[in-house]
Design a protein around this motif. Sequence first.
Motif, short mmCIF file in Angstrom:
data_model
loop_
_atom_site.label_atom_id
_atom_site.label_comp_id
_atom_site.label_asym_id
_atom_site.label_seq_id
_atom_site.Cartn_x
_atom_site.Cartn_y
_atom_site.Cartn_z
N ILE A 51 -3.51 -11.75 19.75
CA ILE A 51 -2.93 -12.92 20.41
C ILE A 51 -3.03 -14.14 19.50
N PHE A 52 -4.20 -14.30 18.89
CA PHE A 52 -4.43 -15.48 18.07
C PHE A 52 -3.46 -15.54 16.90
N HIS A 53 -3.35 -14.43 16.16
CA HIS A 53 -2.48 -14.46 14.98
C HIS A 53 -1.02 -14.60 15.37
N TRP A 54 -0.66 -13.97 16.47
CA TRP A 54 0.72 -14.10 16.94
C TRP A 54 1.02 -15.56 17.27
N LEU A 55 0.11 -16.21 18.02
CA LEU A 55 0.34 -17.59 18.41
C LEU A 55 0.37 -18.52 17.21
N VAL A 56 -0.60 -18.34 16.30
CA VAL A 56 -0.66 -19.27 15.17
C VAL A 56 0.56 -19.09 14.28
N THR A 57 1.01 -17.83 14.10
CA THR A 57 2.22 -17.62 13.33
C THR A 57 3.40 -18.31 14.00
#
Lengths: 392, 623
Positions: B391-397
């Motif tokens: 979730i984190f990497h998806w959101l930050v991307t």
Amino acid sequence: MKNTKLFRLLAVLFAVTMFAAACGSDDAADNADGDSTSSDSDAEGSDDSGSDDAGSDDAGSDDAGSDDESVDLTQGSVLDEVIARGTLNCGVSGAGVGFSTTNADGRMVGFDADFCRAVAAAVLGDAEAVNFVELTAAERFTAIQTGDADVLMRNTTWTQSRDTDVGMDFGPTTYFDGQQLMASAASGFSSSSTVADIDGAVVCTNAGTTTEKNISDAADAAGVSITLNTFEDFDIVTENFIAGACDIITTDGSALVGRKSVNEPNDWVIFPGQPISKEPLGPTYGQNDSAWADAVNWTVYATLIADEKGVNSGNVDDMLVNGDAEIIRLLGGEGELQTVMGLNADAFYQVIAQVGNYGEIFDASLPPLGVERAGANTQWTDGGLLYAPPAR
Amino acid sequence: MSSSVVPPNLTPEDFEVEYSEEASLPPEDPSLSPSVWIQKNLFSSPSSAVLTVVFSVIAVLTIRGLLAFILGEERQWDAIATNSRLMAAQGYPLDQFVRIWVAFGSLIGLAGFSAAIFRASGTISLKRIAIWVMNIGVAAGVIGLLAPLSSSGRMGWIIAALVVFGVGAAIWFGFGEERRRSTFIPSIWVLSGFALIGVISLWVVPYGHYFLGEDGRATVEEGTVAFSTQMPWTVMWAILVVSHLVGLAVRDRLPAQASKGFLGLLWVIAPFVANWIILRDPDFDYDHVFSTDIPMALAFIVIGGAVLWAQSSSTIGETGRLLAIAILLAAVYTWVSRIEFLDFLPNWSMLQKARLSMLFLGLYGLAASNFSRDNATRRAYVAGWVIFMVIFHWLVTAVNSPSTLNIQSDTYLGGFTLTLFIAWLTLLVSFPIGVVMALGRTSNLPIFRLLSTGYIEIIRGVPLITILFFFANILLFFLPEGMEIAKVAAVVIGYGLFSAAYLAENVRGGLQSIRRGQFEAADALGLTTSQRTAFIVLPQALRVSIPPLVGQAIATFKETALVAIIGLNDFLRIANNTIPAQTDFVGAKREGLLIVSAIYFVVAFSMSKYSQRLEKRLGLGTR
């Protein structure tokens, strides 16, 4: 048992220390050949920054290590920055009736907003490539200095101190305003009244502006005594005027005309015929940046020349071919007047085609408020003060 | 995740008492006849009769003045009707406005479903419904009698009042005393019923269609509102009802604790997804995503997962915790060091992700020793990390991708959407910080106590607006080189930190109400300090703190209005600055301010009502 734990603790602490130390030396090594790395990051970084607020100063976000380049960027002209960025950050008031307001569709409209679009059309070829930055009166000059805004189209009066001490430069005046007073005819005023007639009146205006000082000065000069009441903003000033708490309200003439027409029918009169102050309003930008100043100034001049010669958004294609020599040069039909400025040859053609000439910009925003084009805001050929240098 | 750490022979359901409102209601007084009621309550003595009359007159005059103010001829309500979209979402592009509805619809669907799963919907007796409907009729009648209306308008209001009152009376008298008292209807259906009336009225009542014409001037068309208003609201209503029905149908088949946990997670990530994925519409550069973003996320998932697996081993002992601290220190070092040793990363967004991921890995690893019981628990622990990283990497991307929206201003969020977004994120930010600070302040370790107390007292000693100015204007100069932060994000962080200090004090009150015996019993069971805190102390403390916490949440929501001062276009600023400056509505300020106050009131009042229900349900104040 205790001893093992202690050893483990020590081992980990040692590892952390080594890690930190290693990191430190890595940095030094990295920095030695840091040039190639950082230029890489610049190239790739251009599309990953400005994450949340579209286009707020992308320049600072991506060059982590390269001081040299960022210095270069600020030393160059704002013109280059704007072209590289692809959008114009235009500082507007956002609450200037008729000049810059957000309409119900969320679009920034008004006289100043259209001049922002004109500059964007000239510099970028797209009148909609504008990022409107809403600024309060207090923030506006700081925003120019920090680079949050490239140019101010924000009812900013051209004064000596702002031009010199504050570090601004001013473009050609787009609107000649002046402070006037408004009162009810029922209380004995007429449009031929003067400041000398307001003895003993309660005069209201908005706080913290030069209007406050201007009216005190004018009253002193006329030898009358007035009671000056100030309020937070001009909406409240007007409410108090309607409610009878103020005999007279005073601010820039264009705003008074707007209030008068909105509150019809009424018997309000605006006087004196010759305003008590001069308020030349026009584009403002940081000082000592000639390339950018030229681009902004000549955008305004182009709208004025087009207005003078009858070139408008409707006939600009025709005029590009059949206009007189000056018009053809201005619109980019021949010569390289625009390209030597660092603009596209058709820069001002785009201004007229996408936004319009001065008259069109004026008529789109101000007559609906009751502000007609008259007096100083007409062409010099009609006895006004609008006088653009020739394009040649 | 948390479900897996409850001692194995007890399930969470064992701790929950099935709640029934009917059973907990006190016996009611018998209904009195109107004349007796009036005599008993209003005119019981000469002095009370005088007071009743005097204050009734004052009330009538006040209401009359207020109605004259609201409905007077000089009010320009068309300013609000024309600008309703501006107040809802400011300059969101018209051709993409469906995104606003998708975001709103997702939240409504989530709310309807959660209400069923969490059994949040109370019930309301027919008697109370009848009273409410009759009250609405009385209110309409008061407006009809006291407001400055044309005679036909007055007749319309009075007829409507009589009809509504009649419906209420019909409900009252249609059922016997016994039935109207003992028939309970879920309140969500009552609310949906009222909402349905509103939705239907959009289709049939000629409110008029207010919009900007071709010439840019405000225009009105006779008839009902635009289809682009009717249809979305109808769909929203349908989503609410359908999602709730689905929730009711499946709730008994789902594992209660797991589904509640999952929904809680959805509520936490919903504002991020709604904002950065739905509303902002990131324009992913898929080459970059596949070549860099996904490998990087995988690296953190695999390496981080392996580290966590090792840390949660039951034999690793203190080393695991020290490893976590080492990672944490390394992460902090990348933030504070002027020279970043992560410079080899090709661009800023990756640096940001690496730093944050390391920080989270360290923090997450600190909890490892609580999950070392068996391999299933350890797997759940590592799975939690994997989900979080995805979730984190998806959101930050997504955050770092350019938006496809074409908006000519600083922010694409504005109006009520921005208000809700700031309030929600602030609560999300402040809650964990507040709880940690409260625990720190009651900790036995002096350093934690000192730091927490210092933080709480300093923040509580500074006005909110000062903190907002600081974070909006000055924070930028303190950030590591190369980092920049949007004004909205800066405001959310500053406001969250502010709110956390107050929240910490509320939670501390709860913590101090836990009796000594609870601690001793936990110690006697052999629980570790963190287990004792997480499973014995905090649940009880938070339950006690619910009333002040809801009060804090309401205050947080209301005080978002302060962001108008630092130049964010929330809907107060639109009402106060933007609409009065429009050519068509010069000076029309009161209408907007009335509407803004009404909306703030409705939301705050609903929250307060819900918290009352929650208190009753949890038995606060009765035990």
